[in-house]
Design a protein around this motif. Structure first.
Motif, short mmCIF file in Angstrom:
data_model
loop_
_atom_site.label_atom_id
_atom_site.label_comp_id
_atom_site.label_asym_id
_atom_site.label_seq_id
_atom_site.Cartn_x
_atom_site.Cartn_y
_atom_site.Cartn_z
N LEU A 51 0.74 -1.03 0.04
CA LEU A 51 0.18 -0.03 0.03
C LEU A 51 0.71 1.12 -0.17
N PHE A 52 1.72 1.22 0.94
CA PHE A 52 2.66 2.48 1.21
C PHE A 52 3.98 2.56 0.17
N GLY A 53 4.46 1.56 -0.23
CA GLY A 53 5.84 1.38 -0.84
C GLY A 53 5.90 0.48 -2.21
N ASN A 54 4.64 0.22 -2.69
CA ASN A 54 4.74 -0.47 -3.81
C ASN A 54 5.47 -1.90 -3.72
N GLY A 55 5.52 -2.32 -2.64
CA GLY A 55 6.24 -3.55 -2.47
C GLY A 55 7.47 -3.61 -1.59
N SER A 56 8.06 -2.23 -1.33
CA SER A 56 9.36 -2.11 -0.65
C SER A 56 9.16 -0.87 0.08
N LEU A 57 9.65 -0.94 1.27
CA LEU A 57 9.69 0.27 2.13
C LEU A 57 11.02 0.19 3.01
N ARG A 58 11.52 1.50 3.63
CA ARG A 58 12.70 1.35 4.34
C ARG A 58 12.08 0.64 5.80
N GLN A 59 12.81 -0.01 6.59
CA GLN A 59 12.44 -0.68 7.67
C GLN A 59 11.76 0.54 8.88
N GLN A 60 12.34 1.69 9.06
CA GLN A 60 12.01 2.62 9.90
C GLN A 60 10.66 3.22 9.06
N GLU A 61 10.49 3.48 8.15
CA GLU A 61 9.20 3.85 7.51
C GLU A 61 8.15 2.85 7.93
N LEU A 62 8.33 1.68 7.68
CA LEU A 62 7.19 0.49 7.90
C LEU A 62 7.31 0.40 9.25
N ALA A 63 8.05 0.54 10.40
CA ALA A 63 7.85 0.81 11.72
C ALA A 63 6.94 1.82 12.27
N ASP A 64 7.37 3.17 11.60
CA ASP A 64 6.41 4.16 11.60
C ASP A 64 5.25 3.83 11.25
N SER A 65 4.78 3.50 10.22
CA SER A 65 3.37 3.50 9.69
C SER A 65 2.66 2.44 10.65
N MET A 66 3.35 1.20 11.35
CA MET A 66 2.48 0.49 12.02
C MET A 66 2.56 0.96 13.64
N ASP A 67 3.30 2.04 13.83
CA ASP A 67 3.62 2.43 15.16
C ASP A 67 4.15 1.45 16.22
N TRP A 68 5.11 0.38 15.61
CA TRP A 68 5.88 -0.51 16.33
C TRP A 68 7.36 0.23 16.41
N ASP A 69 7.99 -0.30 17.54
CA ASP A 69 9.32 -0.05 17.97
C ASP A 69 10.30 -0.82 16.87
N LYS A 70 11.33 -0.44 16.81
CA LYS A 70 12.20 -0.84 15.77
C LYS A 70 12.65 -2.40 16.33
N SER A 71 12.65 -2.78 17.43
CA SER A 71 12.86 -4.03 17.99
C SER A 71 11.89 -4.97 17.85
N ARG A 72 10.70 -4.77 17.88
CA ARG A 72 9.39 -5.27 17.65
C ARG A 72 9.47 -5.87 16.13
N LEU A 73 9.56 -4.77 15.41
CA LEU A 73 9.46 -4.85 13.95
C LEU A 73 10.61 -5.89 13.53
N SER A 74 11.58 -5.93 14.02
CA SER A 74 12.93 -6.44 13.54
C SER A 74 12.65 -7.92 13.74
N HIS A 75 12.47 -8.35 14.99
CA HIS A 75 11.91 -9.69 15.35
C HIS A 75 10.83 -10.28 14.54
N HIS A 76 9.84 -9.54 14.31
CA HIS A 76 8.94 -9.93 13.37
C HIS A 76 9.35 -10.16 12.07
N LEU A 77 10.10 -9.28 11.29
CA LEU A 77 10.59 -9.60 10.14
C LEU A 77 11.44 -10.68 10.03
N THR A 78 12.18 -11.01 11.02
CA THR A 78 13.19 -12.15 11.02
C THR A 78 12.14 -13.54 10.91
N ARG A 79 11.18 -13.34 11.72
CA ARG A 79 10.11 -14.62 11.74
C ARG A 79 9.50 -14.55 10.08
N MET A 80 9.39 -13.47 9.56
CA MET A 80 8.64 -13.59 8.37
C MET A 80 9.71 -13.79 7.19
#
Length: 156
Positions: A51-80
């Motif tokens: 929706l926001f990045g046409n398939g690609s976003l900077r990790q920080q932009e993704l975290a900001d759009s989800m209102d998640w902190d960097k650590s939470r997103l990083s762990h989730h992305l590792t699982r994904m």
């Protein structure tokens, strides 16, 4: 009455609103997860990448759009990543990381969209009258930012 206190009716309305949202949201997530294997977080990540990045976003932009902190997103992305839904690649220009949806991630999202839509319709939209929709829209626009004067439209 003190503005910092709620009376019984105000508390009742608050709990009804909160409980209703949690119940509907929980049913939608449950149906989507049961049919696709995607968690709420998986769906949110994949949906925002498209929706926001046409398939690609900077990790920080993704975290900001989800209102998640960097650590939470990083762990989730590792699982994904382990499941083949996304890849991450360091950016050449700075210390940033680009998150990219994979073809498997795009397929999973494409499969999840109609299931989520059907559940949203079943558990929420089909329960509403046109007047309900108008009232909910006005309320959401007014309260989006916590400022009763705001008129912005809420995000999905």
């Amino acid at each position: 009455m003190d503005k910092n206190e709620l009376n019984e009716e105000e508390m009742r309305i608050w709990h009804l609103w909160k409980g209703s949202f949690q119940s509907i949201f929980g049913r939608v997530v449950k149906e989507m997860s049961e049919h696709t294997g995607l968690s709420e977080g998986d769906y949110a990540v994949l949906d925002r990448l498209v929706l926001f990045g046409n398939g690609s976003l900077r990790q920080q932009e993704l975290a900001d759009s989800m209102d998640w902190d960097k650590s939470r997103l990083s762990h989730h992305l590792t699982r994904m990543e382990k499941r083949g839904l996304v890849t991450r690649k360091p950016l050449d220009t700075d210390r940033g990381v680009q998150v990219i949806i994979t073809s498997a991630g795009k397929s999973a999202l494409d499969e999840a969209h109609p299931i989520a839509a059907k559940a949203i319709r079943k558990y929420f939209l089909d329960q509403l009258t046109d007047q309900d929709m108008e009232s909910i829209t006005k309320l959401a626009e007014r309260t989006k930012t916590g400022n009763s004067a705001s008129s912005e439209t809420p995000p999905p």
